[in-house]
Scaffold this active site. Structure first.
Site, PDB file in Angstrom:
ATOM      1  N   GLN A 128       6.826 -12.081   2.157  1.00  0.00           N
ATOM      2  CA  GLN A 128       6.786 -10.925   1.287  1.00  0.00           C
ATOM      3  C   GLN A 128       6.773  -9.605   2.107  1.00  0.00           C
ATOM      4  OE1 GLN A 128       2.797 -10.118  -0.470  1.00  0.00           O
ATOM      5  NE2 GLN A 128       3.490  -8.820  -2.081  1.00  0.00           N
ATOM      6  N   GLY A 129       7.432  -8.513   1.827  1.00  0.00           N
ATOM      7  CA  GLY A 129       7.474  -7.154   2.750  1.00  0.00           C
ATOM      8  C   GLY A 129       7.166  -6.293   1.868  1.00  0.00           C
ATOM      9  N   SER A 131       3.517  -4.399   2.830  1.00  0.00           N
ATOM     10  CA  SER A 131       2.597  -3.579   3.591  1.00  0.00           C
ATOM     11  C   SER A 131       3.476  -2.837   4.783  1.00  0.00           C
ATOM     12  CB  SER A 131       1.367  -4.261   4.042  1.00  0.00           C
ATOM     13  OG  SER A 131       0.656  -4.465   3.031  1.00  0.00           O
ATOM     14  N   GLU A 246       0.366 -11.825  -8.084  1.00  0.00           N
ATOM     15  CA  GLU A 246      -0.217 -11.780  -6.828  1.00  0.00           C
ATOM     16  C   GLU A 246      -1.806 -11.805  -6.904  1.00  0.00           C
ATOM     17  OE1 GLU A 246      -0.384  -9.781  -2.304  1.00  0.00           O
ATOM     18  OE2 GLU A 246       1.213  -8.909  -4.074  1.00  0.00           O
ATOM     19  N   SER A 394      -6.581  -3.129  -2.580  1.00  0.00           N
ATOM     20  CA  SER A 394      -7.983  -3.364  -2.326  1.00  0.00           C
ATOM     21  C   SER A 394      -8.554  -3.139  -3.834  1.00  0.00           C
ATOM     22  CB  SER A 394      -8.753  -2.144  -1.715  1.00  0.00           C
ATOM     23  OG  SER A 394      -8.444  -0.801  -2.236  1.00  0.00           O
ATOM     24  N   GLU A 396     -10.892  -1.351  -4.911  1.00  0.00           N
ATOM     25  CA  GLU A 396     -11.187   0.132  -5.407  1.00  0.00           C
ATOM     26  C   GLU A 396      -9.863   0.415  -6.144  1.00  0.00           C
ATOM     27  OE1 GLU A 396     -14.052  -0.927  -2.027  1.00  0.00           O
ATOM     28  OE2 GLU A 396     -11.718  -1.358  -2.183  1.00  0.00           O
TER      29      GLU A 396
END
Length: 409
Positions: A128-129, A131, A246, A394, A396
């Site tokens: 997976q690309g 980030s 995911e 995240s 948050e």
């Protein structure tokens, strides 16, 4: 909602149990039982996927026309529970549990015909690309360029924290094709052959000595536009759909409940100065509260997954499942670490790789562990689960999504 297992459910569970008993070798069981993260040994994982594929069970949650099984929600749950109880390793999630859904939903007939059978067989193995060095949870800020040149897109930039990039022969990634008024505009979802000239994989060595993650560099990498999933500049729509899977659209509760039951049994036999650990009122109370939360999570997952049966998607509520699942997993590892006592403070990474070399570590003369294996695994799993509320966006960020898309705030 009827929570009792039917006779058909119990018969199915027995069938799955028999399959696991007959097909799991000791090496495969170790690969599953000794895992400290969602990613296990690559070679053993592919060996196990081949066995599942031969049975037709590599991706039972897929659409039937593409190789899935016409199972009920209860059967999917029971299959996962029996898998964990048997110690079977999971298959790598990048292909079967993530990008395959995108290809089924947004891919062309040609893309489906090429990729889906090869994902099932393991011939195509994805990483997976998403980030980038300056774009983590704020995924829309990604900068990796894909400039149009005839029938190709020319890629320049890098991706980071790319799990299993050193084994993958394909990557699904997000690239910036144009710049719009909003950062989410002008992003394209692209499939990249990792053998293309200009792709460089650089391992990231962790403190444990493992090289699970990588940084991947792209220098003038030419990718055919036919590898775009969906439309150019509309990749954010595709990416959001993939993130639902995911973030846990298949559920957390089955695995967590198995681990909680194992912890309860360990606590029954772990001595303390006052008796057994389960006799400790504070520990017993924390464990009881955790198990009640898991019961609630299980019912919630049943409702959400049953409601998504028609289109295979739970939408923004996948964010809620991700928050609850990862935070309860974190709470679980805290309790297991507490139960492991002083033995759990000993760094023993060799127990996760029997027979394997571990840098800068001299194992005991008998090659075993100090204390029971579950105690040796406790600190490794404790530290690994700290990443759960961060990866895949995240928690948050997930709460912001829920506030906006579910509560309308």
């Amino acid at each position: 909602m009827d929570l009792d297992w039917t006779a058909e459910d119990l018969a199915f569970a027995a069938q799955a149990r028999e399959f696991f008993e007959s097909e799991l070798t000791p090496e495969l069981r170790d690969a599953g039982r000794l895992m400290t993260s969602v990613y296990g040994d690559h070679d053993l994982g592919m060996e196990w996927q081949a066995k599942l594929h031969a049975k037709g069970w590599a991706a039972p949650h897929w659409q039937v026309e593409h190789g899935g099984q016409d199972w009920t929600d209860a059967q999917h749950y029971l299959f996962e529970r029996e898998r964990i109880l048997a110690g079977a390793p999971p298959v790598s999630p990048m292909g079967i549990h993530m990008v395959a859904y995108v290809i089924q939903a947004y891919g062309t007939p040609e893309q489906k015909a090429f990729f889906l059978p090869r994902i099932l067989s393991g011939e195509v193995f994805f990483c997976q690309g998403y980030s980038e060095p300056q774009s983590g949870s704020d995924l829309a800020s990604l900068q990796m360029r894909a400039d149009s040149d005839g029938d190709d897109l020319v890629l320049n930039g890098s991706k980071i924290w790319t799990t299993h990039a050193q084994q993958a022969n394909w990557m699904f990634c997000l690239v910036r094709t144009t710049r719009g008024l909003r950062p989410q505009q002008g992003i394209t979802f692209l499939l990249v052959d990792m053998t293309t000239p200009g792709v460089l994989v650089r391992p990231l060595v962790m403190t444990s000595g493992e090289t699970v993650q990588n940084q991947v560099f792209f220098t003038d990498v030419r990718v055919p536009k036919s590898n775009v999933i969906g439309a150019i500049d509309d990749g954010w729509t595709v990416a959001k759909y993939l993130l639902e899977f995911e973030r846990g659209a298949r559920g957390y509760s089955a695995g967590l409940k198995v681990r909680a039951e194992a912890l309860r049994e360990h606590a029954r036999t772990t001595p303390t100065p006052e008796g057994m650990l389960l006799d400790d009122e504070v520990f017993a109370s924390r464990l009881a509260r955790l198990m009640m939360k898991l019961d609630v999570l299980e019912v919630l997952e049943f409702k959400l997954l049953a409601g998504a049966r028609d289109d295979g998607s739970v939408g923004a509520l996948s964010s809620m499942m991700k928050v609850l699942g990862t935070e309860l997993a974190t709470e679980m590892t805290e309790l297991v670490y507490r139960a492991a006592g002083t033995t759990g403070t000993v760094y023993q990474p060799h127990v996760t790789r029997p027979g394997g070399a571990v840098p800068n570590y001299t194992p005991p003369d008998d090659g075993g562990s100090i204390g029971d294996v579950w105690q040796a695994l406790a600190p490794l799993r404790y530290f690994n689960e700290r990443a759960g509320p961060i990866y895949a966006g995240s928690n948050e960020i997930q709460r912001n999504i829920l506030a906006k898309r579910v509560l309308g705030l």
